[in-house]
Scaffold this active site. Structure first.
Site, PDB file in Angstrom:
ATOM      1  N   SER A  65       0.824  -1.207   0.000  1.00 22.03           N
ATOM      2  CA  SER A  65       0.000   0.000   0.000  1.00 22.03           C
ATOM      3  C   SER A  65       0.856   1.255   0.000  1.00 22.03           C
ATOM      4  CB  SER A  65      -0.906   0.007   1.236  1.00 22.03           C
ATOM      5  OG  SER A  65      -1.506   1.261   1.425  1.00 22.03           O
ATOM      6  N   TYR A 102      -3.616  -1.638   9.466  1.00 23.30           N
ATOM      7  CA  TYR A 102      -3.420  -2.021   8.070  1.00 23.30           C
ATOM      8  C   TYR A 102      -1.987  -1.746   7.606  1.00 23.30           C
ATOM      9  CZ  TYR A 102      -4.091  -1.987   2.973  1.00 23.30           C
ATOM     10  OH  TYR A 102      -3.976  -2.224   1.630  1.00 23.30           O
TER      11      TYR A 102
END
Length: 664
Positions: free
Chosen positions: A519, A532
């Site tokens: 990410s 996350y």
């Protein structure tokens, strides 16, 4: 009630048969060539009905080549013959159009007469109006219009056959004239490149090369008319069953003419490409001198077509299509609108489903991956294990791998969705394998690895795509430590357990490549994503260390720091509906690049800027992030609410656009 349908395996046909299955009683006989039976069987499974029965025949034979014994056995029993089988292709030659459109219609009328059918339904096209200028209503047919191409001519001649020969044979008839038919308005489903789809590769090229805010100069290209296939199928089904409407023609068109440039711009917005700006003329331009008409006249000339074939033709836009980008006629559909009144069937606004059409094309019909020789060389015959392959990035990556000749190995929890993806790949001539697995269960992953190594000849690529995202601030996470545990379990432990389980097989074959979908948050550290980002950072760090240990065995890693992608994973955060995102297809293209080029990392410019900022000016970076923390609220789900809060929408949109792709 019983039906005989030609063209049931075609685009409009299969949607119409689904309407008949869902809404009508009685047996549905469908014309099918012997060679097309496997395709029909696959469609029968999708229709979910045992009432659909194939009848062997051929569109090019008299009476459609149906066995006379079958005709004799069913004479007087068929209430509706629906003739859809035809060629809907502006680029087809004269002979093909003549055989399939004219000959096919004559054969269908002959068969309907032999069956003593209750009504013959001809699905024609607005192309029968040719180049008629002005209003063309549903009572008009032969008004001396010019028919500029084989397609236009054969559509006109097919209607003439129905009107004259069906009447002479004593068979009642109805005619339906759809405009340009595009994909399903809810799913985007489409099975061919036609109409506006010819221009989609150009829009994609513009999106990838130019910023979306850059206006492009356009000209007035006249007006077009597009309708989705679900409207066409529903309308035909309804109109075919209305009493007392034999001998009538129905226009299945958008009641409001659609300027061609505005239609193109809707797809430009859907694609994220620059839009066309059309300068307004200071004085009214006479019809014959309008740029659209002049352009159409020019591109029909042989020298112009030769030039276009060597330029735009290489991008997939045939010169014949450019010559018919707009309609001269305005199609009056008041009779159809009155007949549909009260049914709930109406043409949806293209603006509401243009993105759906674009997304389906980009994910399913864009041929670019399969045509790239470098991609085919890297992926053809290779087994690619893809986690999270039931939707989003994983599913589109699987479709693109198969398009390039690779063999996707589909992994996710839901077996049914994986089987659907496999069926789609096989229907397109590819091969895929399905392995359902809960990737948060480490024992299940071990079993999965044993199955893959035992049953497949090798593992060439592993794409760690499955993941869990949690957007929740620390102050709301004090009593939710399980959020961190389950995120780490799937995003980190599950991913490395899979790679470790497949690593011995890759080491034995002295080759393998692992792609981790990480990410942009790993580089930018956005607030509320501590669980996350930590899990993705752990996967990055593990891969970087292991890469140095196994590179001598021909095994490499790529970490993709993916920006915000429009996938089901972000759907619960309604805030993202207004954010600039990339599509699953764009993300899948990045995954394909990772497999072909095998770089260590793939980053965005903004991600790199964020990483540098955290290194060179960490205090300033944290101040900016803290500002974003206060501008963006916690999600409704994080607060245990049903409605998402937040009143600073303009600030949110500004930050989202400046920091495009960051998960806020």
């Amino acid at each position: 009630m019983s039906y005989f349908v030609t063209g049931a395996t075609g685009f409009i046909g299969r949607h119409l048969v689904q309407e008949l299955v869902d809404r009508r009683e009685g047996e549905i006989f469908v014309l099918c060539r012997a060679s097309s039976l496997p395709r029909l069987e696959a469609l029968r499974a999708r229709w979910g009905s045992s009432r659909v029965t194939p009848v062997i025949g051929d569109l090019g034979e008299p009476g459609l080549g149906v066995d006379p014994a079958w005709v004799a056995a069913h004479a007087g029993e068929i209430d509706h013959v629906v003739h859809l089988a035809a060629i809907y292709d502006m680029t087809a030659d004269d002979e093909t159009n003549e055989v399939l459109n004219v000959g096919g219609t004559r054969g269908a009328v002959e068969l309907a007469a032999a069956l003593r059918a209750g009504c013959f339904h001809q699905v024609s096209s607005v192309a029968a109006a040719g180049e008629h200028r002005g209003t063309f209503d549903e009572t008009m047919f032969d008004v001396g219009q010019k028919l500029p191409s084989p397609y236009h001519r054969t559509k006109f001649e097919s209607e003439r056959i129905v009107r004259e020969e069906a009447t002479a044979a004593g068979v009642p008839w109805r005619v339906y004239r759809p405009a340009i038919v595009v994909g399903h308005s809810e799913t985007g489903a489409m099975d061919k490149v036609d109409g506006p789809y010819y221009f989609f590769p150009v829009l994609k090229l513009l999106r990838d090369r130019l910023p979306a805010w850059l206006p492009l100069v356009g000209v007035d290209l006249g007006e077009t008319n597009v309708v989705p296939v679900d409207y066409v199928a529903s309308a035909i089904d309804h109109l075919a069953h209305l009493p007392g409407r034999d001998g009538e023609t129905f226009h299945l068109v958008n009641p409001e003419p659609q300027p061609t440039v505005e239609t193109i711009n809707l797809f430009c917005r859907a694609a994220g490409a620059p839009q066309l700006a059309t300068p307004s003329a200071p004085l009214p331009v006479p019809g014959p001198l309008r740029p659209g008409r002049l352009l159409n006249a020019l591109v029909r000339q042989r020298p112009a077509q030769a030039v276009l074939d060597q330029t735009l033709g290489r991008l997939g836009i045939p010169a014949e299509v450019l010559a018919h980008t707009s309609f001269n006629a305005v199609f009056d559909s008041r009779r159809t609108e009155q007949a549909l009144a009260g049914s709930g069937i109406a043409v949806p606004d293209l603006e509401g489903y243009a993105r759906t059409l674009w997304g389906y094309w980009e994910e399913n019909l864009d041929p670019a991956t399969g045509r790239d020789p470098r991609v085919r060389a890297a992926l053809a015959g290779k087994h690619v294990v893809i986690t999270g392959a039931s939707s989003g990035i994983g599913q589109v990556t699987a479709l693109k791998v198969a398009q390039a000749g690779g063999v996707p190995v589909l992994v996710a929890r839901g077996k049914d969705k994986l089987e659907e993806t496999k069926a789609t790949i096989e229907l397109r001539g590819g091969t895929a394998h399905v392995y359902p697995c809960d990737l948060s269960d480490l024992d299940a992953i071990d079993t999965l690895c044993e199955q893959i190594v035992t049953e497949l000849p090798g593992v060439d690529f592993v794409v760690n795509n499955a993941g869990r995202s949690i957007r929740r601030s620390l102050r709301l996470s004090q009593d939710r430590f399980h959020d961190f545990e389950r995120t780490m379990q799937l995003n980190y432990f599950g991913a490395i357990r899979l790679v470790m389980g497949l690593m011995p097989a890759m080491q034995r074959q002295k080759s393998g490549h692992v792609v981790n979908i990480s990410s942009i948050g790993v580089q930018t550290n956005p607030p509320r994503f501590s669980a996350y980002v930590a899990s993705k950072s752990a996967l990055d760090a593990w891969s970087n260390v292991v890469a140095s240990e196994v590179v001598g065995n021909g095994i490499t890693f790529t970490n993709i720091h993916m920006p915000l992608v429009r996938t089901p994973m972000i759907a619960p955060t309604k805030l993202y509906d207004r954010f600039p995102t990339i599509s699953p297809a764009q993300a899948a293209d990045t995954v394909i690049t990772a497999m072909v080029d095998r770089p260590h990392e793939i980053n965005t410019l903004l991600g790199n800027v964020g990483a540098v900022a955290h290194t060179l000016a960490p205090k300033l970076a944290f101040r900016v992030l803290n500002l974003a923390y206060h501008v963006f609220p916690d999600s409704a789900a994080a607060k245990g609410q049903t409605v998402e809060a937040g009143t600073r929408e303009s600030e949110q949109i500004m930050l989202a656009r400046v920091f495009k792709g960051v998960h806020w």
